[in-house]
Design a protein around this motif. Structure first.
Motif, mmCIF file in Angstrom:
data_model
loop_
_atom_site.group_PDB
_atom_site.id
_atom_site.type_symbol
_atom_site.label_atom_id
_atom_site.label_comp_id
_atom_site.label_asym_id
_atom_site.label_seq_id
_atom_site.Cartn_x
_atom_site.Cartn_y
_atom_site.Cartn_z
ATOM 1 N N GLY A 245 0.826 -1.203 0.000
ATOM 2 C CA GLY A 245 0.000 0.000 0.000
ATOM 3 C C GLY A 245 0.858 1.248 0.000
ATOM 4 O O GLY A 245 0.520 2.248 -0.615
ATOM 5 N N ASN A 246 2.003 1.184 0.694
ATOM 6 C CA ASN A 246 2.896 2.342 0.730
ATOM 7 C C ASN A 246 3.427 2.683 -0.656
ATOM 8 O O ASN A 246 3.601 3.846 -1.008
ATOM 9 N N ASP A 247 3.708 1.625 -1.454
ATOM 10 C CA ASP A 247 4.206 1.851 -2.819
ATOM 11 C C ASP A 247 3.186 2.649 -3.627
ATOM 12 O O ASP A 247 3.530 3.566 -4.368
ATOM 13 N N LEU A 248 1.917 2.275 -3.517
ATOM 14 C CA LEU A 248 0.857 2.960 -4.264
ATOM 15 C C LEU A 248 0.724 4.407 -3.806
ATOM 16 O O LEU A 248 0.515 5.313 -4.623
ATOM 17 N N GLU A 249 0.846 4.627 -2.509
ATOM 18 C CA GLU A 249 0.743 5.994 -1.985
ATOM 19 C C GLU A 249 1.882 6.858 -2.512
ATOM 20 O O GLU A 249 1.685 8.017 -2.862
ATOM 21 N N VAL A 250 3.055 6.271 -2.568
ATOM 22 C CA VAL A 250 4.217 7.006 -3.079
ATOM 23 C C VAL A 250 4.015 7.356 -4.545
ATOM 24 O O VAL A 250 4.295 8.480 -4.992
ATOM 25 N N GLN A 251 3.488 6.402 -5.332
ATOM 26 C CA GLN A 251 3.247 6.636 -6.748
ATOM 27 C C GLN A 251 2.225 7.755 -6.951
ATOM 28 O O GLN A 251 2.388 8.623 -7.820
ATOM 29 N N GLU A 252 1.155 7.719 -6.149
ATOM 30 C CA GLU A 252 0.130 8.752 -6.261
ATOM 31 C C GLU A 252 0.700 10.130 -5.910
ATOM 32 O O GLU A 252 0.406 11.127 -6.570
ATOM 33 N N ALA A 253 1.521 10.177 -4.857
ATOM 34 C CA ALA A 253 2.127 11.437 -4.436
ATOM 35 C C ALA A 253 3.051 11.988 -5.513
ATOM 36 O O ALA A 253 3.057 13.186 -5.800
ATOM 37 N N GLU A 254 3.825 11.085 -6.126
ATOM 38 C CA GLU A 254 4.738 11.527 -7.183
ATOM 39 C C GLU A 254 3.971 12.023 -8.397
ATOM 40 O O GLU A 254 4.353 12.999 -9.042
ATOM 41 N N GLY A 255 2.867 11.318 -8.717
ATOM 42 C CA GLY A 255 2.028 11.740 -9.848
ATOM 43 C C GLY A 255 1.437 13.120 -9.621
ATOM 44 O O GLY A 255 1.407 13.956 -10.527
ATOM 45 N N LYS A 256 0.952 13.341 -8.387
ATOM 46 C CA LYS A 256 0.367 14.649 -8.053
ATOM 47 C C LYS A 256 1.431 15.744 -8.130
ATOM 48 O O LYS A 256 1.184 16.835 -8.660
ATOM 49 N N LYS A 257 2.610 15.457 -7.603
ATOM 50 C CA LYS A 257 3.707 16.425 -7.621
ATOM 51 C C LYS A 257 4.083 16.799 -9.046
ATOM 52 O O LYS A 257 4.288 17.983 -9.358
ATOM 53 N N LYS A 258 4.135 15.789 -9.919
ATOM 54 C CA LYS A 258 4.490 16.039 -11.317
ATOM 55 C C LYS A 258 3.434 16.912 -11.985
ATOM 56 O O LYS A 258 3.751 17.839 -12.750
ATOM 57 N N LYS A 259 2.171 16.648 -11.703
ATOM 58 C CA LYS A 259 1.104 17.430 -12.306
ATOM 59 C C LYS A 259 1.141 18.868 -11.835
ATOM 60 O O LYS A 259 0.930 19.803 -12.613
ATOM 61 N N ILE A 260 1.412 19.075 -10.547
ATOM 62 C CA ILE A 260 1.517 20.433 -10.010
ATOM 63 C C ILE A 260 2.685 21.178 -10.671
ATOM 64 O O ILE A 260 2.574 22.350 -11.015
ATOM 65 N N GLU A 261 3.806 20.465 -10.870
ATOM 66 C CA GLU A 261 4.960 21.089 -11.524
ATOM 67 C C GLU A 261 4.629 21.497 -12.946
ATOM 68 O O GLU A 261 5.000 22.591 -13.399
ATOM 69 N N ASP A 262 3.904 20.625 -13.682
ATOM 70 C CA ASP A 262 3.520 20.939 -15.059
ATOM 71 C C ASP A 262 2.600 22.157 -15.102
ATOM 72 O O ASP A 262 2.760 23.051 -15.942
ATOM 73 N N LEU A 263 1.618 22.175 -14.200
ATOM 74 C CA LEU A 263 0.679 23.297 -14.153
ATOM 75 C C LEU A 263 1.383 24.589 -13.775
ATOM 76 O O LEU A 263 1.074 25.664 -14.311
ATOM 77 N N THR A 264 2.346 24.486 -12.872
ATOM 78 C CA THR A 264 3.099 25.675 -12.443
ATOM 79 C C THR A 264 3.916 26.252 -13.593
ATOM 80 O O THR A 264 4.008 27.469 -13.759
ATOM 81 N N GLU A 265 4.507 25.367 -14.410
ATOM 82 C CA GLU A 265 5.272 25.833 -15.568
ATOM 83 C C GLU A 265 4.368 26.564 -16.556
ATOM 84 O O GLU A 265 4.719 27.626 -17.079
ATOM 85 N N ARG A 266 3.191 26.002 -16.819
ATOM 86 C CA ARG A 266 2.243 26.652 -17.730
ATOM 87 C C ARG A 266 1.757 27.971 -17.153
ATOM 88 O O ARG A 266 1.597 28.962 -17.879
ATOM 89 N N LEU A 267 1.545 28.001 -15.840
ATOM 90 C CA LEU A 267 1.108 29.235 -15.180
ATOM 91 C C LEU A 267 2.142 30.335 -15.370
ATOM 92 O O LEU A 267 1.800 31.492 -15.646
ATOM 93 N N GLN A 268 3.415 29.978 -15.238
ATOM 94 C CA GLN A 268 4.481 30.969 -15.387
ATOM 95 C C GLN A 268 4.531 31.522 -16.805
ATOM 96 O O GLN A 268 4.792 32.708 -17.017
ATOM 97 N N LEU A 269 4.267 30.644 -17.807
ATOM 98 C CA LEU A 269 4.242 31.096 -19.195
ATOM 99 C C LEU A 269 3.184 32.173 -19.398
ATOM 100 O O LEU A 269 3.429 33.199 -20.045
ATOM 101 N N TYR A 270 1.991 31.942 -18.826
ATOM 102 C CA TYR A 270 0.916 32.930 -18.962
ATOM 103 C C TYR A 270 1.230 34.204 -18.185
ATOM 104 O O TYR A 270 0.912 35.315 -18.633
ATOM 105 N N LYS A 271 1.857 34.077 -17.018
ATOM 106 C CA LYS A 271 2.222 35.270 -16.254
ATOM 107 C C LYS A 271 3.252 36.105 -17.006
ATOM 108 O O LYS A 271 3.203 37.336 -16.996
ATOM 109 N N ASP A 272 4.201 35.400 -17.654
ATOM 110 C CA ASP A 272 5.196 36.118 -18.454
ATOM 111 C C ASP A 272 4.524 36.846 -19.609
ATOM 112 O O ASP A 272 4.874 37.984 -19.935
ATOM 113 N N ARG A 273 3.565 36.177 -20.253
ATOM 114 C CA ARG A 273 2.837 36.807 -21.365
ATOM 115 C C ARG A 273 2.074 38.039 -20.879
ATOM 116 O O ARG A 273 2.055 39.077 -21.548
ATOM 117 N N GLU A 274 1.459 37.944 -19.687
ATOM 118 C CA GLU A 274 0.724 39.071 -19.124
ATOM 119 C C GLU A 274 1.675 40.248 -18.904
ATOM 120 O O GLU A 274 1.336 41.395 -19.211
#
Length: 319
Positions: A245-274
């Motif tokens: 179960g711990n392995d699955l929790e770690v995978q989910e946490a890593e997946g969430k972290k990666k998604k937040i990083e991707d969204l943050t990068e896109r957010l910065q692109l739009y802020k730069d454009r603004e």
């Protein structure tokens, strides 16, 4: 009255400077490249204002108003002189004849901005999404083929291609301005040549948004494919060796972290454009209520995207 006359004389002088720069720009390919390279470095201004800025401060890195630098919590060094720029001003009650007033800009090197922040801002101008050069070239060529520019304005498409190549980090050594050799072009007035540049700037901005979107979709697709591949490999490994179960929790946490990083990068692109849009202001879209409306619409879309991405990030972070 004398002060008003001084202002009018200064504006007349700026128009004269702009005419000379545009004359030099169309004199040969070297002049055209010099002008367009400056445009890439100092975006957001019309052909006329770009020429005016180039005439006054050819070594500028990043120009901003006093208000912009104040928002950065930085100030202009004492004794520094601003760079004049023309700001359209329509007389109250007429809505027709456009007059101009003087605006003042200061280069980033004229401020007390910390060196680290300077480099951060300058790097935003190199905000290029990762992609193969051949892929980017193919998109640019495909986008410009859609452009129905009149035959006599083929130079506008060549200019737009050069600007897009520069803005997306491609080599421009192979590009040529074949249309500059046309006899008809040599006979055109400075006003007509300025119009060619402004048309090219509009073509560039329109297709830059389209190309950026296509590149974002490609990068996103590659990331999703890589994620799916990784999940499949991990699943196969779990089936072979078993998982906890711990392995699955770690995978989910890593997946969430990666998604937040991707969204943050896109957010910065739009802020730069603004920030680029706010720096250039509505005058970068040209004079007229239609251009002002398009500027406000584009700015509203950018800000809506910023809010949506921020909400997604907040939701994932709090989950």
């Amino acid at each position: 009255m004398e002060h008003l006359q001084d202002k009018e004389d200064r504006i007349v002088g700026l128009f004269a400077q702009a005419e000379e720069v545009i004359r030099q720009t169309f004199a040969d390919e070297q002049g055209m490249r010099r002008f367009l390279d400056y445009k890439v470095r100092i975006p957001g201004y019309s052909a006329n204002n770009t020429a005016i800025l180039l005439a006054q401060r050819p070594d500028a890195k990043w120009l901003g108003s006093f208000t912009l630098w104040k928002r950065e919590n930085t100030y202009i060094h004492a004794g520094e002189k601003g760079v004049a720029v023309l700001v359209p001003a329509v007389p109250a009650g007429t809505g027709r004849n456009v007059t101009f007033k003087l605006g003042w800009l200061f280069d980033i090197d004229q401020t007390n901005l910390a060196e680290e922040r300077k480099q951060e801002l300058l790097k935003q101008r190199e905000n290029i999404l990762p992609a193969e050069a051949s892929f980017v070239k193919a998109i640019i060529e495909r986008q410009l083929q859609k452009e129905r520019t009149p035959q006599e304005d083929m130079l506008a498409k060549e200019i737009a291609q050069y600007l897009l190549y520069r803005q997306f980090g491609l080599s421009t050594t192979e590009l040529q301005f074949a249309a500059m050799g046309q006899n008809e072009l040599k006979e055109k007035s400075i006003t007509d040549k300025r119009k060619i540049l402004d048309v090219a700037f509009k073509i560039t901005e329109y297709h830059k948004r389209e190309i950026t979107q296509l590149m974002e979709e490609k990068v996103k697709g590659e990331e999703e494919s890589e994620t799916e591949k990784k999940v499949t490999e991990e699943k196969e490994a779990d089936e072979e060796g078993g998982s906890t179960g711990n392995d699955l929790e770690v995978q989910e946490a890593e997946g969430k972290k990666k998604k937040i990083e991707d969204l943050t990068e896109r957010l910065q692109l739009y802020k730069d454009r603004e920030k680029v849009m706010l720096t250039g202001g509505v005058q970068s879209y040209g004079v007229g209520s239609r251009n002002a409306t398009r500027y406000n619409t584009d700015l509203a879309e950018v800000r809506r995207a910023i809010n949506e991405l921020q909400e997604q990030i907040d939701t994932l972070s709090s989950a």
